[in-house]
Scaffold this motif. Structure first.
Motif, PDB file in Angstrom:
ATOM      1  N   THR A 225     -11.928  -7.842   6.733  1.00 39.70           N
ATOM      2  CA  THR A 225     -12.679  -7.806   7.989  1.00 39.70           C
ATOM      3  C   THR A 225     -12.261  -6.660   8.902  1.00 39.70           C
ATOM      4  N   ALA A 226     -11.383  -5.773   8.434  1.00 39.86           N
ATOM      5  CA  ALA A 226     -10.946  -4.643   9.256  1.00 39.86           C
ATOM      6  C   ALA A 226     -10.481  -3.508   8.361  1.00 39.86           C
ATOM      7  N   ASP A 227     -10.336  -2.331   8.965  1.00 40.07           N
ATOM      8  CA  ASP A 227      -9.804  -1.182   8.233  1.00 40.07           C
ATOM      9  C   ASP A 227      -8.304  -1.335   8.054  1.00 40.07           C
ATOM     10  N   ALA A 228      -7.758  -0.548   7.126  1.00 43.83           N
ATOM     11  CA  ALA A 228      -6.315  -0.603   6.867  1.00 43.83           C
ATOM     12  C   ALA A 228      -5.538  -0.143   8.098  1.00 43.83           C
ATOM     13  N   PRO A 229      -4.505  -0.899   8.495  1.00 48.33           N
ATOM     14  CA  PRO A 229      -3.680  -0.482   9.632  1.00 48.33           C
ATOM     15  C   PRO A 229      -2.954   0.836   9.326  1.00 48.33           C
ATOM     16  N   LYS A 230      -2.671   1.586  10.369  1.00 41.81           N
ATOM     17  CA  LYS A 230      -2.033   2.898  10.234  1.00 41.81           C
ATOM     18  C   LYS A 230      -0.699   2.810   9.477  1.00 41.81           C
ATOM     19  N   PHE A 231       0.106   1.766   9.762  1.00 43.82           N
ATOM     20  CA  PHE A 231       1.432   1.690   9.140  1.00 43.82           C
ATOM     21  C   PHE A 231       1.359   1.556   7.623  1.00 43.82           C
ATOM     22  N   MET A 232       0.249   1.035   7.106  1.00 40.25           N
ATOM     23  CA  MET A 232       0.136   0.840   5.657  1.00 40.25           C
ATOM     24  C   MET A 232       0.028   2.158   4.901  1.00 40.25           C
ATOM     25  N   GLU A 233      -0.411   3.206   5.594  1.00 42.76           N
ATOM     26  CA  GLU A 233      -0.521   4.520   4.954  1.00 42.76           C
ATOM     27  C   GLU A 233       0.841   5.040   4.509  1.00 42.76           C
ATOM     28  N   SER A 234       1.897   4.603   5.194  1.00 45.36           N
ATOM     29  CA  SER A 234       3.234   5.092   4.842  1.00 45.36           C
ATOM     30  C   SER A 234       3.853   4.322   3.677  1.00 45.36           C
ATOM     31  N   PHE A 235       3.181   3.258   3.217  1.00 42.22           N
ATOM     32  CA  PHE A 235       3.719   2.464   2.115  1.00 42.22           C
ATOM     33  C   PHE A 235       2.988   2.787   0.826  1.00 42.22           C
ATOM     34  N   SER A 236       3.445   3.827   0.151  1.00 43.74           N
ATOM     35  CA  SER A 236       2.876   4.186  -1.144  1.00 43.74           C
ATOM     36  C   SER A 236       3.504   3.294  -2.216  1.00 43.74           C
ATOM     37  N   ILE A 237       2.931   3.333  -3.389  1.00 42.36           N
ATOM     38  CA  ILE A 237       3.487   2.577  -4.520  1.00 42.36           C
ATOM     39  C   ILE A 237       4.930   3.004  -4.762  1.00 42.36           C
ATOM     40  N   ASP A 238       5.187   4.318  -4.688  1.00 46.04           N
ATOM     41  CA  ASP A 238       6.551   4.793  -4.923  1.00 46.04           C
ATOM     42  C   ASP A 238       7.517   4.273  -3.862  1.00 46.04           C
ATOM     43  N   LYS A 239       7.075   4.247  -2.594  1.00 44.51           N
ATOM     44  CA  LYS A 239       7.947   3.734  -1.535  1.00 44.51           C
ATOM     45  C   LYS A 239       8.210   2.249  -1.747  1.00 44.51           C
ATOM     46  N   LEU A 240       7.179   1.494  -2.119  1.00 43.13           N
ATOM     47  CA  LEU A 240       7.369   0.067  -2.390  1.00 43.13           C
ATOM     48  C   LEU A 240       8.301  -0.144  -3.583  1.00 43.13           C
ATOM     49  N   LYS A 241       8.174   0.717  -4.594  1.00 47.12           N
ATOM     50  CA  LYS A 241       9.094   0.640  -5.735  1.00 47.12           C
ATOM     51  C   LYS A 241      10.532   0.873  -5.270  1.00 47.12           C
ATOM     52  N   ASN A 242      10.719   1.872  -4.393  1.00 46.85           N
ATOM     53  CA  ASN A 242      12.069   2.178  -3.902  1.00 46.85           C
ATOM     54  C   ASN A 242      12.627   1.031  -3.067  1.00 46.85           C
ATOM     55  N   ILE A 243      11.809   0.452  -2.194  1.00 48.59           N
ATOM     56  CA  ILE A 243      12.255  -0.668  -1.373  1.00 48.59           C
ATOM     57  C   ILE A 243      12.642  -1.842  -2.267  1.00 48.59           C
ATOM     58  N   THR A 244      11.800  -2.121  -3.260  1.00 48.96           N
ATOM     59  CA  THR A 244      12.071  -3.212  -4.191  1.00 48.96           C
ATOM     60  C   THR A 244      13.336  -2.935  -4.999  1.00 48.96           C
ATOM     61  N   SER A 245      13.523  -1.691  -5.389  1.00 50.02           N
ATOM     62  CA  SER A 245      14.732  -1.328  -6.142  1.00 50.02           C
ATOM     63  C   SER A 245      15.986  -1.532  -5.303  1.00 50.02           C
ATOM     64  N   VAL A 246      15.934  -1.129  -4.036  1.00 51.35           N
ATOM     65  CA  VAL A 246      17.093  -1.311  -3.151  1.00 51.35           C
ATOM     66  C   VAL A 246      17.403  -2.801  -2.985  1.00 51.35           C
ATOM     67  N   ALA A 247      16.360  -3.610  -2.791  1.00 47.46           N
ATOM     68  CA  ALA A 247      16.573  -5.051  -2.641  1.00 47.46           C
ATOM     69  C   ALA A 247      17.172  -5.645  -3.909  1.00 47.46           C
ATOM     70  N   THR A 248      16.687  -5.201  -5.055  1.00 44.93           N
ATOM     71  CA  THR A 248      17.204  -5.707  -6.333  1.00 44.93           C
ATOM     72  C   THR A 248      18.659  -5.288  -6.529  1.00 44.93           C
TER      73      THR A 248
END
Length: 179
Positions: A50-73
């Motif tokens: 029901t809305a456009d993607a929020p601005k902050f989501m643009e900074s979360f690429s697949i690679d960044k999410l992979k890195n965040i997940t890797s750090v948590a793991t």
């Protein structure tokens, strides 16, 4: 700071202190990432369609999410040696004949099982996370496409490109000197 006068017991005071500290830490991280309640609500409406993607989501690429997940793991897996040591110490107490008379065996067995389960859960989750990360693919970025082209380029063309880049660099230095 623990203030037991506001609580029923020292245990409750410690629990409240830990919860407040954890809450403050989470809030600090969310603030640094720009994930306030309003941003998260925008993300929910985006996910609902029901809305456009929020601005902050643009900074979360697949690679960044992979890195965040890797750090948590990595953070979780780093706890495993200490937990295994604690598990071994607990099991040592359970099996120590001189201590058996003074220890509540049922509690020690439960604790030992709990620590063992935590170790197994961390390792199982780490394995699942690594499997998921290997399956994730991000769409190629323009830089990745360029890098792929460079990797398949013949040596002669790479040498020509290096010469061109050196000439451009020298030209920029001369312009900077004149300014």
């Amino acid at each position: 700071m623990i203030k037991s006068s506001q609580t029923e017991s020292l245990e409750e005071a410690i629990d409240n202190d830990i919860m407040n500290s954890l809450s403050n830490s989470v809030q600090s991280v969310q603030d640094k990432l720009g994930l306030d309640d309003e941003s998260l609500n925008q993300a929910i409406t985006y996910i609902a369609g029901t809305a456009d993607a929020p601005k902050f989501m643009e900074s979360f690429s697949i690679d960044k999410l992979k890195n965040i997940t890797s750090v948590a793991t990595i953070s979780q897996v780093a706890r495993v040696p200490g937990l295994i040591k604690l598990l071994n110490e607990t099991n040592g107490l359970i099996l120590s004949s001189s201590e058996l008379a003074s220890l509540d065996i049922e509690d020690l067995v439960k604790f030992s099982k709990s620590v063992g389960d935590e170790v197994n859960n961390i390792l199982a989750n780490a394995r699942k996370t690594l499997d998921s990360l290997q399956k994730m693919e991000s769409p190629p970025t323009s830089n990745q496409k360029l890098l792929d082209q460079l990797l398949t380029m013949p040596d002669e063309e790479i040498l020509l490109m290096k010469e061109w880049m050196a000439a451009r660099y020298k030209q920029r230095e001369e312009v900077d000197k004149d300014v």
